[in-house]
Scaffold this motif. Structure first.
Motif, PDB file in Angstrom:
ATOM      1  N   VAL A  23       0.822  -1.212   0.000  1.00 11.46           N
ATOM      2  CA  VAL A  23       0.000   0.000   0.000  1.00 11.46           C
ATOM      3  C   VAL A  23       0.856   1.262   0.000  1.00 11.46           C
ATOM      4  N   VAL A  24       1.986   1.208   0.660  1.00  8.79           N
ATOM      5  CA  VAL A  24       2.831   2.387   0.830  1.00  8.79           C
ATOM      6  C   VAL A  24       3.286   2.951  -0.517  1.00  8.79           C
ATOM      7  N   ALA A  25       3.632   2.095  -1.470  1.00  7.76           N
ATOM      8  CA  ALA A  25       4.045   2.577  -2.800  1.00  7.76           C
ATOM      9  C   ALA A  25       2.913   3.374  -3.451  1.00  7.76           C
ATOM     10  N   GLY A  26       1.689   2.932  -3.292  1.00  4.61           N
ATOM     11  CA  GLY A  26       0.546   3.658  -3.839  1.00  4.61           C
ATOM     12  C   GLY A  26       0.324   4.993  -3.150  1.00  4.61           C
ATOM     13  N   TRP A  27       0.477   5.022  -1.835  1.00  7.04           N
ATOM     14  CA  TRP A  27       0.351   6.296  -1.119  1.00  7.04           C
ATOM     15  C   TRP A  27       1.434   7.271  -1.569  1.00  7.04           C
ATOM     16  N   PHE A  28       2.651   6.770  -1.754  1.00  2.00           N
ATOM     17  CA  PHE A  28       3.722   7.641  -2.223  1.00  2.00           C
ATOM     18  C   PHE A  28       3.411   8.191  -3.617  1.00  2.00           C
ATOM     19  N   GLU A  29       2.889   7.343  -4.496  1.00  2.00           N
ATOM     20  CA  GLU A  29       2.546   7.842  -5.830  1.00  2.00           C
ATOM     21  C   GLU A  29       1.458   8.908  -5.744  1.00  2.00           C
ATOM     22  N   SER A  30       0.452   8.683  -4.927  1.00  2.00           N
ATOM     23  CA  SER A  30      -0.603   9.697  -4.747  1.00  2.00           C
ATOM     24  C   SER A  30      -0.021  10.983  -4.175  1.00  2.00           C
ATOM     25  N   GLY A  31       0.956  10.852  -3.285  1.00  2.00           N
ATOM     26  CA  GLY A  31       1.607  12.025  -2.705  1.00  2.00           C
ATOM     27  C   GLY A  31       2.424  12.821  -3.708  1.00  2.00           C
ATOM     28  N   ARG A  32       2.804  12.176  -4.824  1.00  2.00           N
ATOM     29  CA  ARG A  32       3.567  12.883  -5.869  1.00  2.00           C
ATOM     30  C   ARG A  32       2.661  13.588  -6.877  1.00  2.00           C
ATOM     31  N   GLU A  33       1.354  13.463  -6.740  1.00  2.00           N
ATOM     32  CA  GLU A  33       0.448  14.085  -7.709  1.00  2.00           C
ATOM     33  C   GLU A  33       0.666  15.588  -7.858  1.00  2.00           C
ATOM     34  N   PRO A  34       0.899  16.360  -6.780  1.00  2.00           N
ATOM     35  CA  PRO A  34       1.184  17.790  -6.993  1.00  2.00           C
ATOM     36  C   PRO A  34       2.423  18.032  -7.860  1.00  2.00           C
TER      37      PRO A  34
END
Length: 136
Positions: A23-34
């Motif tokens: 899950v953490v990899a997905g959260w990190f990708e979402s965090g890079r959206e900006p």
């Protein structure tokens, strides 16, 4: 720094009663959206300007269901056509995971890395990880 908050969802937990490491990899990708929006304000997937070259995740503590997490995203290095992000996940005032990602500005029509525009480099610079700033 960019900051995103997420509620931990029940299905993100595993048989050990904590958040699954995938899950953490997905959260990190979402965090890079900006950051993605700096390169493509409308997030146009038909004309996408970045590719992921590598990522590494370190797990510091268990992450639990029922308590929100915060993903903090920094820029840690800017090169000619690539840059790196440093990210942290925090839960209950504790750093529970961290990671590094290398992204490359890429032109799919020529199938080559291309330089990052000066204006975008300037915007990325505004989000440098504090320890990187002091090293200058």
């Amino acid at each position: 720094m960019f900051s995103e908050q997420f509620n931990v969802r029940f299905y993100e937990t595993d048989a050990l009663a904590h958040v699954s490491n995938t899950v953490v990899a997905g959260w990190f990708e979402s965090g890079r959206e900006p950051i993605f929006k700096l390169f493509s304000p409308n997030l146009d997937l038909r004309n996408w300007p970045l590719i992921l070259a590598s990522y590494k995740i370190d797990f510091h503590l268990q992450i639990f269901y029922g308590k929100p997490v915060e993903v903090r995203t920094y820029v840690s290095r800017i090169g000619n056509s690539s840059f790196e992000t440093y990210q942290e996940i925090w839960q209950q005032n504790q750093k529970v995971a961290s990671g590094n990602t290398t992204l490359v500005r890429f032109d799919f029509s020529s199938n080559k890395a291309v330089p990052i525009e000066a204006e975008i480099k300037s915007q990325l610079q505004e989000h440098f990880y504090p320890q990187q700033e002091s090293a200058k």
